[in-house]
Design an enzyme around this catalytic site. Structure first.
Site, PDB file in Angstrom:
ATOM      1  N   LYS A 111      43.651  26.219  41.874  1.00  0.00           N
ATOM      2  CA  LYS A 111      42.512  25.318  41.688  1.00  0.00           C
ATOM      3  C   LYS A 111      42.938  23.901  41.317  1.00  0.00           C
ATOM      4  CE  LYS A 111      38.647  28.412  40.556  1.00  0.00           C
ATOM      5  NZ  LYS A 111      37.570  28.673  39.587  1.00  0.00           N
ATOM      6  N   LYS A 192      41.398  34.814  50.939  1.00  0.00           N
ATOM      7  CA  LYS A 192      40.336  35.594  50.299  1.00  0.00           C
ATOM      8  C   LYS A 192      38.965  35.076  50.736  1.00  0.00           C
ATOM      9  CE  LYS A 192      38.841  34.755  46.104  1.00  0.00           C
ATOM     10  NZ  LYS A 192      38.534  34.641  44.671  1.00  0.00           N
ATOM     11  N   LYS A 195      33.151  31.994  48.207  1.00  0.00           N
ATOM     12  CA  LYS A 195      31.928  31.195  48.328  1.00  0.00           C
ATOM     13  C   LYS A 195      32.236  29.709  48.351  1.00  0.00           C
ATOM     14  CE  LYS A 195      31.444  32.174  43.416  1.00  0.00           C
ATOM     15  NZ  LYS A 195      30.920  33.157  42.474  1.00  0.00           N
TER      16      LYS A 195
HETATM   17  P1  AMP Z   1      33.948  34.897  41.073  1.00  0.00           P
HETATM   18  O1  AMP Z   1      33.103  34.675  42.256  1.00  0.00           O
HETATM   19  O2  AMP Z   1      35.283  34.228  41.174  1.00  0.00           O
HETATM   20  O3  AMP Z   1      33.251  34.660  39.767  1.00  0.00           O
HETATM   21  O4  AMP Z   1      34.317  36.437  41.123  1.00  0.00           O
HETATM   22  C1  AMP Z   1      33.454  37.434  40.641  1.00  0.00           C
HETATM   23  C2  AMP Z   1      34.024  38.804  40.899  1.00  0.00           C
HETATM   24  O5  AMP Z   1      34.077  39.088  42.302  1.00  0.00           O
HETATM   25  C3  AMP Z   1      35.448  38.982  40.379  1.00  0.00           C
HETATM   26  O6  AMP Z   1      35.579  40.296  39.867  1.00  0.00           O
HETATM   27  C4  AMP Z   1      36.291  38.814  41.609  1.00  0.00           C
HETATM   28  O7  AMP Z   1      37.518  39.487  41.518  1.00  0.00           O
HETATM   29  C5  AMP Z   1      35.392  39.441  42.672  1.00  0.00           C
HETATM   30  N1  AMP Z   1      35.677  38.872  43.998  1.00  0.00           N
HETATM   31  C6  AMP Z   1      35.510  37.576  44.358  1.00  0.00           C
HETATM   32  N2  AMP Z   1      35.869  37.398  45.648  1.00  0.00           N
HETATM   33  C7  AMP Z   1      36.281  38.617  46.110  1.00  0.00           C
HETATM   34  C8  AMP Z   1      36.784  39.089  47.369  1.00  0.00           C
HETATM   35  N3  AMP Z   1      36.930  38.268  48.396  1.00  0.00           N
HETATM   36  N4  AMP Z   1      37.091  40.394  47.476  1.00  0.00           N
HETATM   37  C9  AMP Z   1      36.930  41.244  46.424  1.00  0.00           C
HETATM   38  N5  AMP Z   1      36.475  40.858  45.215  1.00  0.00           N
HETATM   39  C10 AMP Z   1      36.150  39.562  45.052  1.00  0.00           C
END
Ligand code: AMP
Ligand code: TRP
Length: 328
Positions: A111, A192, A195
């Site tokens: 980041k 990955k 969003k």
């Molecule tokens: P975040 O959107 O970074 O707050 O992530 C929220 C949760 O979603 C966390 O547990 C991440 O590890 C999971 N997560 C986010 N992106 C992915 C992805 N592409 N595949 C699997 N898990 C994800």
């Protein structure tokens, strides 16, 4: 009953990666654990957020939790900023975290790469995450693969506290699914699904209309072969799609392969789109109903009240162990 804690940042649309890697497991765990599913707004502001967008996204993520099947009478669903003990314990644990540990975090490196100026909050982000988890003496933390390193740091911080101040914290365990812990981008299976990707075709948002979902899946990158076979090293794109299919349908990877034996990518992708739509369409219907009812604010208030009681009690005990003078 053992305790579960997890959080998602309200920093953009949630994707099917968040659903498979995290939310789906939240729903699964809620019957057997005392669960806290939190919208981590204090984490979201470690990168700049537009205030109106942050407010809207906070309500959207909370509503998606409920629409996806989290039952607010069983689990505490609340905003991180509504329970101030998160930020307080975050500070205490920051003093137990070394610069070197924080410098090694790959999420920080990603980041901050190429930026002229990086906020200090982004750097100490993992200490706040450790506080989230340890505040409730959490046993199990359901997250996607990308959070594993942060969780290991939380375990180290807990051990360090216990060593210095007395055995207080439970050492939390990760709960990371075997398939689906890392859903990849539809346009590039080396990245990955996220969003924050500016290419909207790279992810499926949970609130994408069915026709958009169909279009995105039909345009997803595939290799030039024709076998629907799970082989992440040689066929990363198709393997990613099989992973999504398996996680959403409940079929095993082998069952998905069997079903499409001898068939080409076209029919497989068409069915995948319908499998995804069949899960997301009812979720979206529920989402709209909850948003219209306005009940989410009550759910969040009650969640924060219940969690806040435990947080206040635990923080007092932690402060006592660290040597703070109690308020008379
Ligand atoms: P975040 O959107 O970074 O707050 O992530 C929220 C949760 O979603 C966390 O547990 C991440 O590890 C999971 N997560 C986010 N992106 C992915 C992805 N592409 N595949 C699997 N898990 C994800
Ligand atoms: N850092 C997590 C993410 O970006 C979100 C998060 C904050 C979290 N606090 C947490 C996840 C506590 C699990 C437990 O995905």
């Amino acid at each position: 009953m053992k305790t579960v804690f997890s959080g998602i940042q309200p920093s953009g649309k949630l994707t099917i990666g968040n659903y498979i890697g995290a939310i789906k497991n939240f729903v699964k765990l809620q019957d057997d654990y005392k669960c806290n599913f939190v919208i981590v707004d204090l984490h979201a502001i470690t990168v700049p957020q537009d205030p109106e967008a942050l407010r809207e996204q906070s309500e959207a993520v909370a509503t998606l939790y409920i629409a996806a099947g989290i039952d607010p009478s069983k689990s505490n669903v609340y905003m991180q900023s509504h329970v101030p003990q998160h930020a307080e314990l975050g500070w205490l644990l920051t003093t137990l975290t070394s610069m070197g540990e924080l410098e090694r975090m790959t999420q920080f490196k990603d980041k901050s790469a190429g930026k002229d100026s990086v906020g200090a909050g982004l750097f100490v982000y993992p200490s706040l995450m450790a506080a989230d988890i340890l505040l409730f003496n959490t046993d199990l933390v359901p997250v996607g693969e990308d959070q594993k390193q942060h969780l290991e740091l939380a375990r180290d911080i807990a051990g360090r506290f216990n060593h210095r101040f007395g055995n207080y914290f439970t050492i939390p365990e990760p709960y990371i699914p075997e398939v689906g812990a890392r859903i990849m981008s539809l346009d590039d299976a080396s990245k990955k699904m996220s969003k924050s990707n500016p290419n909207e075709g790279s992810y499926i948002a949970l609130l994408d209309p069915p026709d958009v979902i169909r279009k995105k899946i039909s345009r997803a990158t595939t290799d030039s072969g024709r076998e629907v076979k799970y082989d992440p090293a040689n066929k990363p794109e198709v393997s990613n799609l099989i992973g999504i299919y398996s996680q959403i349908s409940g079929l095993s990877v082998a069952e998905v392969e069997q079903r499409y034996e001898g068939q080409m990518y076209g029919p497989f992708k068409k069915d995948l789109a319908e499998v995804v739509v069949s899960v997301l369409e009812p979720l979206q219907q529920k989402y709209r109903e909850i948003r219209e009812s306005g009940e989410i604010r009550n759910i969040l208030r009650e969640g924060a009240e219940r969690a806040g009681e435990i947080a206040a009690k635990n923080l007092k005990e932690i402060q006592h162990l660290m040597g703070f003078l109690p308020r008379g």
